[in-house]
Design a protein around this motif. Structure first.
Motif, short mmCIF file in Angstrom:
data_model
loop_
_atom_site.label_atom_id
_atom_site.label_comp_id
_atom_site.label_asym_id
_atom_site.label_seq_id
_atom_site.Cartn_x
_atom_site.Cartn_y
_atom_site.Cartn_z
N GLY A 152 0.88 -1.97 -0.04
CA GLY A 152 0.09 0.08 0.40
C GLY A 152 1.06 1.27 -0.68
N ARG A 153 1.89 1.47 -0.47
CA ARG A 153 2.88 2.25 -0.91
C ARG A 153 3.03 2.56 -1.99
N ILE A 154 1.77 2.81 -2.92
CA ILE A 154 1.22 3.76 -3.77
C ILE A 154 0.44 3.65 -4.24
N ASP A 155 -0.94 5.04 -5.43
CA ASP A 155 -2.00 4.71 -4.86
C ASP A 155 -2.18 5.16 -6.20
N VAL A 156 -2.26 5.28 -6.70
CA VAL A 156 -2.72 5.76 -8.77
C VAL A 156 -4.57 5.99 -8.81
N VAL A 157 -5.12 7.01 -9.42
CA VAL A 157 -6.26 7.06 -8.99
C VAL A 157 -6.83 8.16 -10.49
N THR A 158 -7.39 8.00 -11.43
CA THR A 158 -7.91 7.75 -12.82
C THR A 158 -9.08 8.67 -12.57
N ARG A 159 -9.27 9.84 -13.31
CA ARG A 159 -10.57 10.49 -13.15
C ARG A 159 -11.40 10.88 -14.87
N PRO A 160 -12.46 11.12 -14.74
CA PRO A 160 -12.82 11.50 -16.55
C PRO A 160 -13.09 12.47 -15.89
N LEU A 161 -12.71 13.57 -16.93
CA LEU A 161 -13.74 15.23 -16.55
C LEU A 161 -14.36 15.66 -17.78
N ILE A 162 -15.22 16.42 -18.02
CA ILE A 162 -15.82 16.59 -19.05
C ILE A 162 -14.96 18.19 -19.22
N VAL A 163 -14.42 18.39 -20.57
CA VAL A 163 -13.83 19.56 -20.60
C VAL A 163 -14.97 20.15 -21.80
N LYS A 164 -15.54 21.26 -21.71
CA LYS A 164 -16.27 22.66 -22.61
C LYS A 164 -16.02 23.69 -23.08
N ALA A 165 -16.42 23.82 -24.14
CA ALA A 165 -15.74 24.99 -24.27
C ALA A 165 -16.15 26.78 -24.20
N GLU A 166 -15.52 27.51 -23.58
CA GLU A 166 -15.87 28.30 -22.35
C GLU A 166 -16.05 29.44 -23.38
N GLY A 167 -16.73 30.39 -22.98
CA GLY A 167 -17.32 31.41 -24.62
C GLY A 167 -18.73 31.91 -24.37
N ILE A 168 -18.98 32.16 -25.62
CA ILE A 168 -20.09 32.28 -26.10
C ILE A 168 -20.62 31.82 -27.41
N GLU A 169 -21.44 31.62 -26.90
CA GLU A 169 -22.33 30.81 -28.34
C GLU A 169 -22.85 31.48 -29.94
N MET A 170 -22.61 31.65 -30.88
CA MET A 170 -23.12 31.99 -31.25
C MET A 170 -23.59 31.37 -32.79
N THR A 171 -25.20 31.67 -33.11
CA THR A 171 -25.66 30.66 -34.18
C THR A 171 -25.89 31.62 -35.58
N LYS A 172 -25.58 31.79 -36.78
CA LYS A 172 -25.15 32.77 -37.66
C LYS A 172 -26.65 31.22 -38.63
N THR A 173 -27.72 32.29 -39.53
CA THR A 173 -28.50 31.60 -40.65
C THR A 173 -28.54 32.09 -41.12
N HIS A 174 -28.46 31.47 -41.82
CA HIS A 174 -28.87 32.00 -43.50
C HIS A 174 -29.74 31.12 -44.87
N ASN A 175 -30.86 31.82 -44.96
CA ASN A 175 -31.97 31.66 -45.83
C ASN A 175 -32.07 31.62 -47.22
N TRP A 176 -32.20 30.58 -47.90
CA TRP A 176 -32.86 31.03 -49.49
C TRP A 176 -33.99 30.11 -49.98
N LEU A 177 -34.64 31.35 -50.29
CA LEU A 177 -35.61 30.85 -51.39
C LEU A 177 -35.09 30.85 -52.92
N LEU A 178 -35.61 28.84 -53.17
CA LEU A 178 -35.04 28.07 -54.32
C LEU A 178 -36.48 28.10 -55.40
N CYS A 179 -36.07 28.35 -56.48
CA CYS A 179 -37.63 27.58 -57.36
C CYS A 179 -37.20 27.43 -58.01
#
Length: 134
Positions: free
Chosen positions: A72-99
């Motif tokens: 018991g002289r050594i102990d190893v721990v592995t944990r998963p972490l979720i890394v998410k992007a920080e900042g502001i989410e941007m959404t851009k929309t382009h519309n077309w009317l195709l005939c």
């Protein structure tokens, strides 16, 4: 005496808040909290592995001689972490009317991402709605 180290990874860097690594006295039934600054370089689930190992030392801990147990002289721990992007989410929309009339119709567009976009965080969605008129 224990030495606590974090395994290196290409997904992040961990920097101890004190020196290059942590070495400290720890008596039986004691606990310590150690902190690192984490700088991620990838998004998603990253595994963080930390190792605590009892080491020999000539320094006394609380006036006691340092001992290293055989088991018991050594102990190893592995944990998963979720890394998410920080900042502001941007959404851009382009519309077309195709005939279209009796022939196929195509439309092309270019997607321009900001210079400071976080690598791996960009995504695009295409939605097409149709209506047949006779």
């Amino acid at each position: 005496m224990i030495k606590v180290t974090a395994d290196p990874s290409s997904d992040f860097t961990l920097t101890p808040l004190s020196g290059d690594q942590y070495t400290s006295c720890l008596c039986g039934s004691e606990r310590k909290t150690l902190s690192w600054t984490m700088t991620p370089t990838a998004l998603g689930v990253v595994n963080v592995t930390v190792t605590a190992e009892a080491i020999t030392s000539h320094i006394s801990c609380d006036n006691e001689i340092v001992s290293v147990p055989e088991r018991g002289r050594i102990d190893v721990v592995t944990r998963p972490l979720i890394v998410k992007a920080e900042g502001i989410e941007m959404t851009k929309t382009h519309n077309w009317l195709l005939c279209p009339k009796e022939y196929a119709l195509t439309e092309e567009t270019e997607i321009h991402l900001p210079e400071n976009v976080i690598s791996g965080s960009a995504h695009a969605t295409v939605s097409v709605l149709g209506k047949f008129i006779y």
